[in-house]
Scaffold this active site. Structure first.
Site, PDB file in Angstrom:
ATOM      1  N   ASP A   8      39.495  29.469  32.929  1.00  0.00           N
ATOM      2  CA  ASP A   8      39.602  29.690  34.553  1.00  0.00           C
ATOM      3  C   ASP A   8      40.414  28.486  34.995  1.00  0.00           C
ATOM      4  O   ASP A   8      39.491  27.351  34.908  1.00  0.00           O
ATOM      5  CB  ASP A   8      38.460  29.926  35.353  1.00  0.00           C
ATOM      6  CG  ASP A   8      38.290  30.419  36.748  1.00  0.00           C
ATOM      7  OD1 ASP A   8      39.398  30.495  37.204  1.00  0.00           O
ATOM      8  OD2 ASP A   8      37.453  30.264  37.332  1.00  0.00           O
ATOM      9  N   ASP A 103      45.569  32.867  37.167  1.00  0.00           N
ATOM     10  CA  ASP A 103      44.668  31.798  37.072  1.00  0.00           C
ATOM     11  C   ASP A 103      43.521  31.998  35.945  1.00  0.00           C
ATOM     12  O   ASP A 103      42.746  30.872  35.740  1.00  0.00           O
ATOM     13  CB  ASP A 103      44.142  30.646  38.041  1.00  0.00           C
ATOM     14  CG  ASP A 103      43.256  31.792  39.000  1.00  0.00           C
ATOM     15  OD1 ASP A 103      43.392  33.017  38.704  1.00  0.00           O
ATOM     16  OD2 ASP A 103      42.841  31.220  39.921  1.00  0.00           O
ATOM     17  N   GLU A 104      43.266  32.897  35.332  1.00  0.00           N
ATOM     18  CA  GLU A 104      42.242  33.360  34.541  1.00  0.00           C
ATOM     19  C   GLU A 104      42.444  34.291  33.385  1.00  0.00           C
ATOM     20  O   GLU A 104      43.372  35.229  33.941  1.00  0.00           O
ATOM     21  CB  GLU A 104      40.880  33.635  35.035  1.00  0.00           C
ATOM     22  CG  GLU A 104      41.018  34.992  36.326  1.00  0.00           C
ATOM     23  CD  GLU A 104      39.453  35.042  36.837  1.00  0.00           C
ATOM     24  OE1 GLU A 104      38.459  34.959  36.284  1.00  0.00           O
ATOM     25  OE2 GLU A 104      39.564  35.712  38.028  1.00  0.00           O
TER      26      GLU A 104
END
Length: 351
Positions: A8, A103-104
């Protein structure tokens, strides 16, 4: 036993903005729509979070909490570009990647031979590589199942990681608040607390039939998670659409000869990365990117059947001459767009 990593990125959109404009680094900033248009905050950096600014918060409320908040509209091309680079880093360790957002992502490294098969060391190396190549920090969680890996990635934020080994799972679950389980929102948490259920340990003592009557299908999921059960696989990444490589210089460059020398150094890495996914080096398009000292950037590409250094240099020279306008250049990038599988099949049939 599986080895799952959840990576993350730390306040990703804001982090990209701070990286590209260091003047923003120590002041409260947020990405979001304007107050006049009743916008909401996408993300905020840690200085802004100290004032209570959070994701999904109305912009008007954020500005009340932090009147000197710097609000940015967002540069989603830049975020997508960084996200693609991060996923390329993931692919160096495993092909079993499940992106959840820009983003993860989940990674299944059960069969990876990197770092002697240690998921802990793989997560650490991935985070170090992301920082080295993009100057962005990431947090990671390592666990034998997906939901615990996701929970673990939040334990040592920012720029940290947390590991839950199979032997540690029972003790970890005993005191884990149910609100930490993905999918348990405020309403569900309140209903569970009204039943005297606050932790996974509490649910372990509860009859499954009661949970099924009260919550239906979600009751079974809750019971399974409280036992540490999560049989969901990491769904492999969708077919890659592009491959790229770029370099941000320590000092801006002002002469074409400097740019050409950088391309000469970048090209072998682009060729190496492309060869991992397309050994024949067949592509749909190739292009170059220049980012200038005012943080504006330009990309130029065109149809080209196979990776070709001479063409990339010619394209870069044309871009340099026509679009630089005397500005210094802080970043040079090369990229290719891969053939759509259906188009590739048609080309093969045509042969």
């Amino acid at each position: 036993m599986r080895k799952i990593i959840h990576v993350d990125m730390d306040c990703f959109f804001a982090a990209v903005e701070m990286r590209d404009n260091p003047a923003l680094r120590d002041i409260p900033i947020a990405i979001g729509g304007s107050r006049e248009r009743r916008g909401v905050i996408s993300t905020a950096n840690y200085p802004a979070r100290k004032f209570g600014v959070r994701s999904a918060m109305p912009t008007g409320m954020a500005l009340k909490l932090c009147p000197h908040l710097t609000l940015l509209p967002g540069r989603f091309d830049a975020y997508k570009e960084a996200s693609n680079h991060i996923r390329e880093i993931f692919s160096r360790y495993t092909s079993r990647i499940e992106p959840l957002s820009l983003d993860e992502a989940y990674l299944d490294v059960t069969d990876s031979v990197h770092c002697h098969g240690s998921a802990t060391l793989i997560a650490q190396e991935i985070r170090q590589t992301i920082f080295s190549e993009l100057q962005l920090t990431a947090s990671a969680g390592v666990a034998p199942v997906k939901f615990l890996a996701k929970i673990a990635s939040d334990m040592n934020k920012p720029n940290g990681q947390f590991v839950i080994t199979p032997a540690e799972v029972p003790a970890f679950l005993q005191t884990l608040p149910l609100a930490k389980i993905p999918g348990v929102g405020k309403v569900s948490a309140a209903k569970l607390e009204a039943m005297g259920l606050r932790t996974c340990g509490d649910v372990q003592k509860c009859d499954l039939v009661i949970l099924l009557k009260r919550f239906g299908k979600f009751g079974r999921i809750l019971w399974e998670r409280s036992q540490g059960i999560d049989e969901r696989d990491v769904n492999s990444e969708r077919l890659r659409k592009s491959v790229g490589v770029e370099r941000t210089m320590a000092e801006d460059i002002h002469h074409w000869s400097e740019c050409e020398a950088i391309i000469e150094r970048l090209y072998p890495e682009l060729e190496r990365r492309l060869a991992k996914v397309k050994p024949d080096l067949l592509i749909a398009r190739q292009g170059v990117k220049l980012k200038f000292d005012d943080f504006q950037q330009t990309t130029q590409e065109h149809v080209w059947p196979r990776l070709n250094k001479a063409d990339l240099i010619a394209t870069a020279r044309k871009t340099w001459d026509e679009r630089r306008g005397g500005r210094g250049v802080r970043l040079v990038g090369l990229h290719v767009t891969l053939l759509d599988p259906q188009m590739e099949r048609q080309l093969v049939l045509g042969l």
